[in-house]
Design a protein around this motif. Structure first.
Motif, mmCIF file in Angstrom:
data_model
loop_
_atom_site.group_PDB
_atom_site.id
_atom_site.type_symbol
_atom_site.label_atom_id
_atom_site.label_comp_id
_atom_site.label_asym_id
_atom_site.label_seq_id
_atom_site.Cartn_x
_atom_site.Cartn_y
_atom_site.Cartn_z
ATOM 1 N N HIS B 36 0.838 -1.202 0.000
ATOM 2 C CA HIS B 36 0.000 0.000 0.000
ATOM 3 C C HIS B 36 0.877 1.259 0.000
ATOM 4 O O HIS B 36 0.608 2.214 -0.731
ATOM 5 C CB HIS B 36 -0.936 0.019 1.213
ATOM 6 C CG HIS B 36 -1.810 1.234 1.235
ATOM 7 N ND1 HIS B 36 -2.861 1.401 0.355
ATOM 8 C CD2 HIS B 36 -1.762 2.371 1.967
ATOM 9 C CE1 HIS B 36 -3.426 2.575 0.570
ATOM 10 N NE2 HIS B 36 -2.771 3.183 1.539
ATOM 11 N N PHE B 39 2.246 1.912 -3.324
ATOM 12 C CA PHE B 39 1.245 2.624 -4.137
ATOM 13 C C PHE B 39 1.299 4.127 -3.870
ATOM 14 O O PHE B 39 1.376 4.934 -4.793
ATOM 15 C CB PHE B 39 -0.168 2.092 -3.844
ATOM 16 C CG PHE B 39 -1.252 3.091 -4.147
ATOM 17 C CD1 PHE B 39 -1.609 3.368 -5.461
ATOM 18 C CD2 PHE B 39 -1.892 3.781 -3.121
ATOM 19 C CE1 PHE B 39 -2.582 4.315 -5.748
ATOM 20 C CE2 PHE B 39 -2.864 4.721 -3.400
ATOM 21 C CZ PHE B 39 -3.210 4.995 -4.718
ATOM 22 N N VAL B 40 1.261 4.504 -2.587
ATOM 23 C CA VAL B 40 1.252 5.937 -2.240
ATOM 24 C C VAL B 40 2.495 6.633 -2.801
ATOM 25 O O VAL B 40 2.418 7.715 -3.375
ATOM 26 C CB VAL B 40 1.172 6.113 -0.701
ATOM 27 C CG1 VAL B 40 1.367 7.568 -0.298
ATOM 28 C CG2 VAL B 40 -0.170 5.590 -0.173
ATOM 29 N N ALA B 43 2.527 6.759 -6.676
ATOM 30 C CA ALA B 43 1.564 7.758 -7.138
ATOM 31 C C ALA B 43 2.154 9.159 -6.968
ATOM 32 O O ALA B 43 2.032 10.005 -7.856
ATOM 33 C CB ALA B 43 0.257 7.629 -6.359
ATOM 34 N N SER B 59 2.321 5.733 -12.848
ATOM 35 C CA SER B 59 0.933 5.531 -12.404
ATOM 36 C C SER B 59 0.529 4.074 -12.618
ATOM 37 O O SER B 59 -0.243 3.511 -11.836
ATOM 38 C CB SER B 59 -0.013 6.483 -13.130
ATOM 39 O OG SER B 59 -0.143 6.111 -14.488
ATOM 40 N N ARG B 60 1.073 3.453 -13.675
ATOM 41 C CA ARG B 60 0.769 2.023 -13.901
ATOM 42 C C ARG B 60 1.431 1.161 -12.831
ATOM 43 O O ARG B 60 0.853 0.177 -12.371
ATOM 44 C CB ARG B 60 1.222 1.598 -15.303
ATOM 45 C CG ARG B 60 0.357 2.210 -16.382
ATOM 46 C CD ARG B 60 0.790 1.835 -17.805
ATOM 47 N NE ARG B 60 0.112 2.717 -18.738
ATOM 48 C CZ ARG B 60 0.729 3.539 -19.603
ATOM 49 N NH1 ARG B 60 2.041 3.558 -19.687
ATOM 50 N NH2 ARG B 60 0.012 4.322 -20.380
ATOM 51 N N ALA B 62 1.955 2.149 -9.812
ATOM 52 C CA ALA B 62 1.150 2.388 -8.602
ATOM 53 C C ALA B 62 -0.084 1.479 -8.609
ATOM 54 O O ALA B 62 -0.431 0.859 -7.606
ATOM 55 C CB ALA B 62 0.746 3.859 -8.513
ATOM 56 N N SER B 63 -0.739 1.394 -9.762
ATOM 57 C CA SER B 63 -1.900 0.499 -9.915
ATOM 58 C C SER B 63 -1.531 -0.942 -9.627
ATOM 59 O O SER B 63 -2.295 -1.681 -9.001
ATOM 60 C CB SER B 63 -2.396 0.516 -11.366
ATOM 61 O OG SER B 63 -3.308 1.518 -11.559
ATOM 62 N N VAL B 66 -1.403 -1.705 -6.014
ATOM 63 C CA VAL B 66 -2.740 -1.899 -5.440
ATOM 64 C C VAL B 66 -3.212 -3.339 -5.683
ATOM 65 O O VAL B 66 -3.735 -3.998 -4.773
ATOM 66 C CB VAL B 66 -3.757 -0.898 -6.049
ATOM 67 C CG1 VAL B 66 -5.189 -1.272 -5.686
ATOM 68 C CG2 VAL B 66 -3.438 0.521 -5.573
ATOM 69 N N ARG B 69 -1.257 -5.639 -3.374
ATOM 70 C CA ARG B 69 -1.746 -5.501 -1.997
ATOM 71 C C ARG B 69 -3.065 -6.247 -1.824
ATOM 72 O O ARG B 69 -3.274 -6.953 -0.837
ATOM 73 C CB ARG B 69 -1.951 -4.016 -1.678
ATOM 74 C CG ARG B 69 -2.446 -3.763 -0.265
ATOM 75 C CD ARG B 69 -3.153 -2.425 -0.177
ATOM 76 N NE ARG B 69 -4.380 -2.454 -0.974
ATOM 77 C CZ ARG B 69 -5.016 -1.373 -1.408
ATOM 78 N NH1 ARG B 69 -4.540 -0.171 -1.166
ATOM 79 N NH2 ARG B 69 -6.134 -1.489 -2.113
ATOM 80 N N ASP B 70 -3.957 -6.102 -2.799
ATOM 81 C CA ASP B 70 -5.269 -6.744 -2.668
ATOM 82 C C ASP B 70 -5.176 -8.269 -2.725
ATOM 83 O O ASP B 70 -5.997 -8.961 -2.111
ATOM 84 C CB ASP B 70 -6.235 -6.187 -3.719
ATOM 85 C CG ASP B 70 -6.753 -4.802 -3.322
ATOM 86 O OD1 ASP B 70 -6.476 -4.363 -2.183
ATOM 87 O OD2 ASP B 70 -7.426 -4.154 -4.139
#
Lengths: 236, 236
Positions: B36, B39-40, B43, B59-60, B62-63, B66, B69-70
């Protein structure tokens, strides 16, 4: 008409009567840039959100904005444009807006996302009416992802219904946001004649004079804003 | 052993001899939190990057963080944990590290991502050796996404090879980063005995005394750091 676009014969091309390809690329570049900025904003929201649940959820919204932006960039490539070049003219397009409207609380930040950027989305939706069918469908799909708006509405509604002072302050904040946002649209139209042509193509059929399109456009944008504010129980 | 975990009978459970479920959830929570934070950070990097191409690419990344993490959060749920509760103890785990190591340039920022957070990833990789097979495989997969590291290596290498002063400053910066990062690991071990147990389970088989595991761990982390720095042509 501009003539700088490169057509690649094998790709689906706009039907006769719809926008010039270079004009289409100019709008798609704006939509891609807005989605990119949505990503940046949602990612920052995720870092600032008060609870872990919100942080997780907002990071997923940020990811979704990246996916939407990349769909628009792919379409730019399909119709013969250069995705990075299409986005470049809109670099910093909301910097001025952001500098003039610094939110002073989490609620103001939420309302800004919903109301302020909502105006930019509405503008793109109206201009998209002048696009070829495939590009138009894509833009409307991309702008239709309302998950973040739903979150904002639910949270603002829950907070506002308990607090009359907050409601009054947010109504005022909403009026400032829409004024500044309409200013952004005005500057976009001055700097990008392609967007004026698309709005004119999309509005009220062929008998509408392009010169009338902008005033009609601002009327529509204001009406959408009023609807959005009243969904929150706020006076526009 | 802690006994706070809830087992749900239908889910794949760790084999006998591997970590206690609550211990596993404690490590998975850390990995999810690190992703996570990746990601921050990515970004924010995307918002600051000098070129549009880098902004899109970051940005990709960063995605992708996510999504990773999920996957870890989903695994926590599968083995009977509460994903949000598992992440909560690590809230702000790198705040101190970040406050002590503010990068003063884009290069220092890149090196921090590669070298500083690399230590945290290595620590999780070593602790993951004590996990059940499915959780371990997942953690190693998640931590193996090297796309951002590749970018950092390529850019730092290109910049450093042209500039001796930059190289010397970055070598110094790398030494500061690793010192602070090892301090983070030390605090993690003090605050989370579960992580000490996992490292002990994972290291050198059953004859290794748990008490020796931490010093072996710091030796490994330092060796990994040296390898990472030398990939960049920097002295550790």
């Amino acid at each position: 008409m501009t003539t700088t676009h490169a057509q690649t014969g094998a790709e689906p091309l706009p039907a006769a009567g719809s926008a010039d390809l270079a004009d289409a690329i100019e709008l798609l570049g704006l939509v891609a840039q807005l989605e990119h900025m949505a990503f940046v904003r949602l990612a920052a929201d995720s870092a600032l959100a008060p609870t872990i649940e919100q942080r997780l959820e907002l990071s997923r919204f940020a990811s979704a904005a990246v996916a939407r932006r990349d769909r628009v960039l792919a379409r730019i490539g399909e119709i013969g444009g250069d995705p990075v070049a299409a986005v470049r003219p809109y670099d910093g397009v909301l910097d001025d807006f952001d500098a003039r409207t610094p939110p002073s609380s989490w609620w103001e930040r939420l309302l800004k996302a919903y109301v302020g950027y909502g105006v930019a989305d509405d503008f793109c939706r109206l201009a998209a009416e002048g696009l070829d069918e495939e590009s138009r469908t894509l833009v409307l799909e991309v702008l239709d992802d309302a998950s973040h708006a739903e979150l904002a509405v639910a949270e603002l509604d829950a907070a506002g219904s308990k607090d009359g002072v907050l409601t009054a302050r947010l109504a005022l904040w909403g009026r400032r946001l829409v004024g500044e946002a309409l200013g952004v649209v005005q500057r976009l139209l001055v700097q990008h004649p392609a967007l004026v042509r698309l709005v004119a193509l999309g509005s009220a059929g062929p008998q509408a004079a392009p010169a009338n399109a902008p005033s009609k456009l601002f009327g529509e944008l204001t009406a959408q804003h009023t609807r959005r504010m009243s969904r929150l129980g706020l006076t526009a």
